[in-house]
Design a protein around this motif. Structure first.
Motif, PDB file in Angstrom:
ATOM      1  N   THR A   2       0.852  -1.183   0.000  1.00 38.81           N
ATOM      2  CA  THR A   2       0.000   0.000   0.000  1.00 38.81           C
ATOM      3  C   THR A   2       0.886   1.231   0.000  1.00 38.81           C
ATOM      4  N   TYR A   3       0.332   2.340  -0.508  1.00 36.25           N
ATOM      5  CA  TYR A   3       1.032   3.623  -0.445  1.00 36.25           C
ATOM      6  C   TYR A   3       0.037   4.664   0.053  1.00 36.25           C
ATOM      7  N   VAL A   4       0.387   5.339   1.143  1.00 37.27           N
ATOM      8  CA  VAL A   4      -0.507   6.306   1.771  1.00 37.27           C
ATOM      9  C   VAL A   4      -0.144   7.716   1.324  1.00 37.27           C
ATOM     10  N   THR A   5      -1.137   8.442   0.783  1.00 42.67           N
ATOM     11  CA  THR A   5      -0.961   9.841   0.395  1.00 42.67           C
ATOM     12  C   THR A   5      -1.573  10.731   1.483  1.00 42.67           C
ATOM     13  N   GLY A   6      -1.656  12.026   1.201  1.00 44.54           N
ATOM     14  CA  GLY A   6      -2.165  12.951   2.205  1.00 44.54           C
ATOM     15  C   GLY A   6      -3.649  13.209   2.128  1.00 44.54           C
ATOM     16  N   ASP A   7      -4.372  12.589   1.170  1.00 41.13           N
ATOM     17  CA  ASP A   7      -5.806  12.843   1.044  1.00 41.13           C
ATOM     18  C   ASP A   7      -6.426  11.772   0.141  1.00 41.13           C
ATOM     19  N   ASN A   8      -7.712  11.960  -0.166  1.00 39.35           N
ATOM     20  CA  ASN A   8      -8.462  10.983  -0.957  1.00 39.35           C
ATOM     21  C   ASN A   8      -7.817  10.728  -2.320  1.00 39.35           C
ATOM     22  N   ILE A   9      -8.100   9.542  -2.856  1.00 37.15           N
ATOM     23  CA  ILE A   9      -7.638   9.187  -4.202  1.00 37.15           C
ATOM     24  C   ILE A   9      -8.851   8.827  -5.050  1.00 37.15           C
ATOM     25  N   ASP A  10      -9.168   9.673  -6.036  1.00 37.42           N
ATOM     26  CA  ASP A  10     -10.208   9.395  -7.029  1.00 37.42           C
ATOM     27  C   ASP A  10      -9.598   8.918  -8.344  1.00 37.42           C
ATOM     28  N   SER A  11      -8.407   9.394  -8.626  1.00 37.79           N
ATOM     29  CA  SER A  11      -7.715   9.100  -9.877  1.00 37.79           C
ATOM     30  C   SER A  11      -7.517   7.596 -10.035  1.00 37.79           C
ATOM     31  N   SER A  12      -7.799   7.078 -11.225  1.00 34.93           N
ATOM     32  CA  SER A  12      -7.564   5.666 -11.517  1.00 34.93           C
ATOM     33  C   SER A  12      -6.126   5.496 -11.999  1.00 34.93           C
ATOM     34  N   PRO A  13      -5.372   4.558 -11.449  1.00 33.89           N
ATOM     35  CA  PRO A  13      -3.955   4.431 -11.805  1.00 33.89           C
ATOM     36  C   PRO A  13      -3.751   3.964 -13.243  1.00 33.89           C
ATOM     37  N   SER A  14      -2.640   4.384 -13.819  1.00 30.51           N
ATOM     38  CA  SER A  14      -2.168   3.853 -15.094  1.00 30.51           C
ATOM     39  C   SER A  14      -0.811   3.190 -14.871  1.00 30.51           C
ATOM     40  N   ILE A  15      -0.453   2.259 -15.746  1.00 32.75           N
ATOM     41  CA  ILE A  15       0.752   1.455 -15.555  1.00 32.75           C
ATOM     42  C   ILE A  15       1.693   1.658 -16.736  1.00 32.75           C
ATOM     43  N   GLY A  16       2.948   2.000 -16.448  1.00 31.88           N
ATOM     44  CA  GLY A  16       3.938   2.197 -17.488  1.00 31.88           C
ATOM     45  C   GLY A  16       4.545   0.892 -17.973  1.00 31.88           C
ATOM     46  N   SER A  17       5.351   0.982 -19.022  1.00 29.56           N
ATOM     47  CA  SER A  17       5.959  -0.213 -19.618  1.00 29.56           C
ATOM     48  C   SER A  17       6.927  -0.893 -18.659  1.00 29.56           C
ATOM     49  N   ASP A  18       7.514  -0.117 -17.723  1.00 32.58           N
ATOM     50  CA  ASP A  18       8.433  -0.682 -16.738  1.00 32.58           C
ATOM     51  C   ASP A  18       7.730  -1.030 -15.424  1.00 32.58           C
ATOM     52  N   GLY A  19       6.388  -0.950 -15.412  1.00 34.50           N
ATOM     53  CA  GLY A  19       5.625  -1.283 -14.210  1.00 34.50           C
ATOM     54  C   GLY A  19       5.377  -0.112 -13.289  1.00 34.50           C
ATOM     55  N   THR A  20       5.860   1.096 -13.638  1.00 31.58           N
ATOM     56  CA  THR A  20       5.620   2.271 -12.807  1.00 31.58           C
ATOM     57  C   THR A  20       4.121   2.558 -12.733  1.00 31.58           C
ATOM     58  N   ILE A  21       3.634   2.919 -11.537  1.00 29.46           N
ATOM     59  CA  ILE A  21       2.230   3.223 -11.315  1.00 29.46           C
ATOM     60  C   ILE A  21       2.076   4.732 -11.210  1.00 29.46           C
ATOM     61  N   TYR A  22       1.173   5.316 -12.022  1.00 33.74           N
ATOM     62  CA  TYR A  22       0.953   6.764 -12.032  1.00 33.74           C
ATOM     63  C   TYR A  22      -0.482   7.066 -11.598  1.00 33.74           C
ATOM     64  N   PHE A  23      -0.660   8.058 -10.705  1.00 33.30           N
ATOM     65  CA  PHE A  23      -1.997   8.457 -10.264  1.00 33.30           C
ATOM     66  C   PHE A  23      -1.910   9.807  -9.561  1.00 33.30           C
ATOM     67  N   GLY A  24      -3.071  10.440  -9.362  1.00 32.44           N
ATOM     68  CA  GLY A  24      -3.144  11.704  -8.646  1.00 32.44           C
ATOM     69  C   GLY A  24      -3.926  11.554  -7.361  1.00 32.44           C
ATOM     70  N   SER A  25      -3.811  12.565  -6.474  1.00 29.12           N
ATOM     71  CA  SER A  25      -4.479  12.533  -5.181  1.00 29.12           C
ATOM     72  C   SER A  25      -5.049  13.903  -4.855  1.00 29.12           C
ATOM     73  N   TRP A  26      -5.988  13.912  -3.909  1.00 31.79           N
ATOM     74  CA  TRP A  26      -6.546  15.169  -3.424  1.00 31.79           C
ATOM     75  C   TRP A  26      -5.533  15.948  -2.578  1.00 31.79           C
ATOM     76  N   ASP A  27      -4.370  15.391  -2.315  1.00 27.40           N
ATOM     77  CA  ASP A  27      -3.350  16.117  -1.548  1.00 27.40           C
ATOM     78  C   ASP A  27      -2.515  17.038  -2.433  1.00 27.40           C
ATOM     79  N   ASN A  28      -3.034  17.311  -3.659  1.00 28.34           N
ATOM     80  CA  ASN A  28      -2.410  18.248  -4.603  1.00 28.34           C
ATOM     81  C   ASN A  28      -1.135  17.692  -5.239  1.00 28.34           C
ATOM     82  N   ARG A  29      -0.996  16.379  -5.265  1.00 24.66           N
ATOM     83  CA  ARG A  29       0.212  15.791  -5.838  1.00 24.66           C
ATOM     84  C   ARG A  29      -0.134  14.732  -6.885  1.00 24.66           C
TER      85      ARG A  29
END
Length: 529
Positions: free
Chosen positions: A56-83
């Motif tokens: 798990t990875y804990v951010t500073g606020d809610n997560i609505d953004s649906s993650p996307s996955i890169g070719s190297d397995g990197t996970i990308y997403f946004g959060s309500w914590d402005n990041r």
């Protein structure tokens, strides 16, 4: 212009999987919102057979953004914590980008290695990142971008915004065209095989009514619009035959032909804001309202195949596994998994509403955000290696001095509940995080409760007296692992006295009569004065 048979065949196969559905979309396990430009939600793996937390990875606020996955397995997403975040496949922070307001848009990855996502607030914009987190280009909009971008075959980025505009942005970040709608555009566009852009609109703050599903060609010409009668936050999906599937919040689900005429409609829609998922055989899956909050499965002709009543609205867009499994998030703080026939496969409880659409990796893992500020990576149980059985000696073979070996009990893992203090006053900020130091190598059902000064109990998920499992029938849990239990300002009316926050693990095959039945009891005490 009429397309050749070769073009149609190529488009069907290219868009039926999560491989690059159009030329400029990255060839990754899940490169964008709903996996491909048609928004089918069809992944390239079956998904977890049961929910085992990989990390798990804990951010500073809610997560609505649906993650996307890169070719190297990197996970990308946004959060309500402005990041905006980039995590390694193991769940460690690779980089993050700070903005001045919350993020709900889901990123799209192109074949040139760019990660493209929308930002909200006074500095609203569409940004393309390089893989190292530096900004490749930035396109300023007049207001927030909650829509998730889609990438066309020539690299053009299509996206909606709350400034009532539908935009086409070139792959280098320059303006191509825009269309001004009477209403805000929160819907995320989907593309047909011929590049046609489909997107819905909603009402604006002045109450102006539009509520249409629009179709544009690639140069921005409006081809047609279809009035649905209610503001549209849902995003369309396009079937292999070119029909468009769309959920209206006016309690109707629509299937339109590619020319904008009605193919059929169903009364099972409404209430949900997610996109429908379309299977390779034409089945339709979405969360809606039909006598209650349900997950629906319809045939390609609109007939009801099955439905399942959930505890609250399933507003997250569902994902489909290769064997027909259906994964969806719900406002009842759970991720649901169903079999192809509609039977409940499993549920996984979080501490907040789940409006992030689940994402499937090629390795069968599921990635999903929650309003408990956490991104979850769920995998399947790891099979236990077979052991070689030593033949049992008969009494005549045993020496007179031999004695049976004592049974060694399984080790009890260590864990703790970390609090931000031990003494508080009403109005103070309070947080509690469960941390597991060693793996739990046995099945379990886990509860998390607050024991009040008078001895009564409150569920930490709901802060109510109805105790519900935090997770049920989990085969094992790897360590190290941490999970946020509570994060709040203590209410003014909180009783004065001694409290205890408890996380208790039980054997799911045995009845639970009380706290003493737990094989792992983790507690922390604090006081409100």
């Amino acid at each position: 212009m009429k397309r050749s048979v070769a073009t149609v065949v190529f488009s069907f196969f290219a868009l039926s999987l999560c491989a690059p559905a159009r030329g400029q979309l990255a060839s990754t396990p899940w490169p964008m919102f709903r996996c491909n430009v048609r928004h089918t939600g069809q992944g390239a793996s079956a998904g977890p057979s049961s929910p085992v937390i990989a990390w798990t990875y804990v951010t500073g606020d809610n997560i609505d953004s649906s993650p996307s996955i890169g070719s190297d397995g990197t996970i990308y997403f946004g959060s309500w914590d402005n990041r905006f975040y980039a995590l390694t496949p193991a769940g460690a922070l690779q980089w993050s980008y700070s903005h001045n307001q919350y993020l709900t848009s889901s990123p799209a990855l192109n074949s040139a290695g760019k990660i493209i996502v929308g930002f909200n607030g006074a500095q609203a914009r569409v940004v393309a990142f390089n893989s190292n987190g530096t900004v490749a280009w930035s396109y300023r909009t007049f207001f927030s971008v909650t829509s998730s971008p889609v990438i066309g075959i020539d690299g053009t980025v299509y996206v909606g915004a709350l400034d009532n505009r539908i935009r086409a942005i070139a792959s280098n970040g320059s303006f191509r065209w825009s269309y001004i709608s009477p209403n805000v555009v929160e819907s995320s566009p989907a593309l047909g095989d011929d590049g046609t852009i489909y997107i819905g609109t909603g009402h604006n703050n002045a109450g102006t009514i539009d509520n249409n599903l629009y179709a544009f060609n690639t140069n921005g010409t409006l081809l047609w619009s279809y009035f649905t009668g209610e503001n549209e936050l849902s995003s369309p999906a396009v079937g292999a035959d070119g029909r468009i599937f769309y959920q209206s919040s006016a309690y109707i689900f629509y299937c339109l032909n590619s020319n904008g005429t009605l193919s059929w409609s169903s009364p099972y829609g409404g209430g949900g804001y997610g996109s429908p998922a379309i299977s390779s055989t034409g089945g339709v899956y979405f969360g809606g309202w039909g006598g209650g909050p349900k997950m629906f499965s319809l045939t390609s002709a609109g007939g009801l195949r099955w439905s399942y009543m959930a505890g609250d609205m399933l507003q997250a867009s569902p994902a489909l596994g290769t064997d027909g499994r259906v994964f969806a998030g719900s406002d009842d703080n759970k991720i649901y998994a169903f079999t192809a026939s509609g039977s409940l496969l499993w549920t996984f409880a979080t501490l907040g509403e789940v409006r992030s659409g689940p994402t499937l990796g090629n390795d069968g893992r599921l990635y999903c955000g929650s309003w408990d500020n956490t991104l979850y990576c769920l995998g399947s149980p790891v099979p236990t290696p077979a052991t070689t059985t030593t033949p049992t000696r008969t009494p005549t073979q045993m020496s007179p001095t031999s004695t049976p070996s004592p049974t060694v009990p399984a080790p009890v893992p260590t864990a703790q509940n970390d609090l931000n203090g031990t003494e508080f006053s009403p109005g103070d900020y309070f947080s509690a995080t469960f941390k597991l130091n060693e793996p739990i190598e046995r099945p379990f059902t886990v509860f998390s409760v607050i024991i009040m000064p008078g001895g009564s109990m409150l569920d930490t998920m709901t802060l109510g007296p109805n105790l519900k499992p935090l997770a049920s029938n989990v085969p094992r849990l790897d360590a190290p692992f941490q999970h946020p239990l509570l994060s709040l300002n203590l209410p003014a009316g909180a009783p004065i006295g001694a409290y205890e926050i408890l996380v208790a693990f039980f054997d799911p095959s045995k009845p639970i009569t009380g706290r003493a039945d737990a094989f792992l009891d983790v507690s922390a005490k604090f006081e409100i004065k």
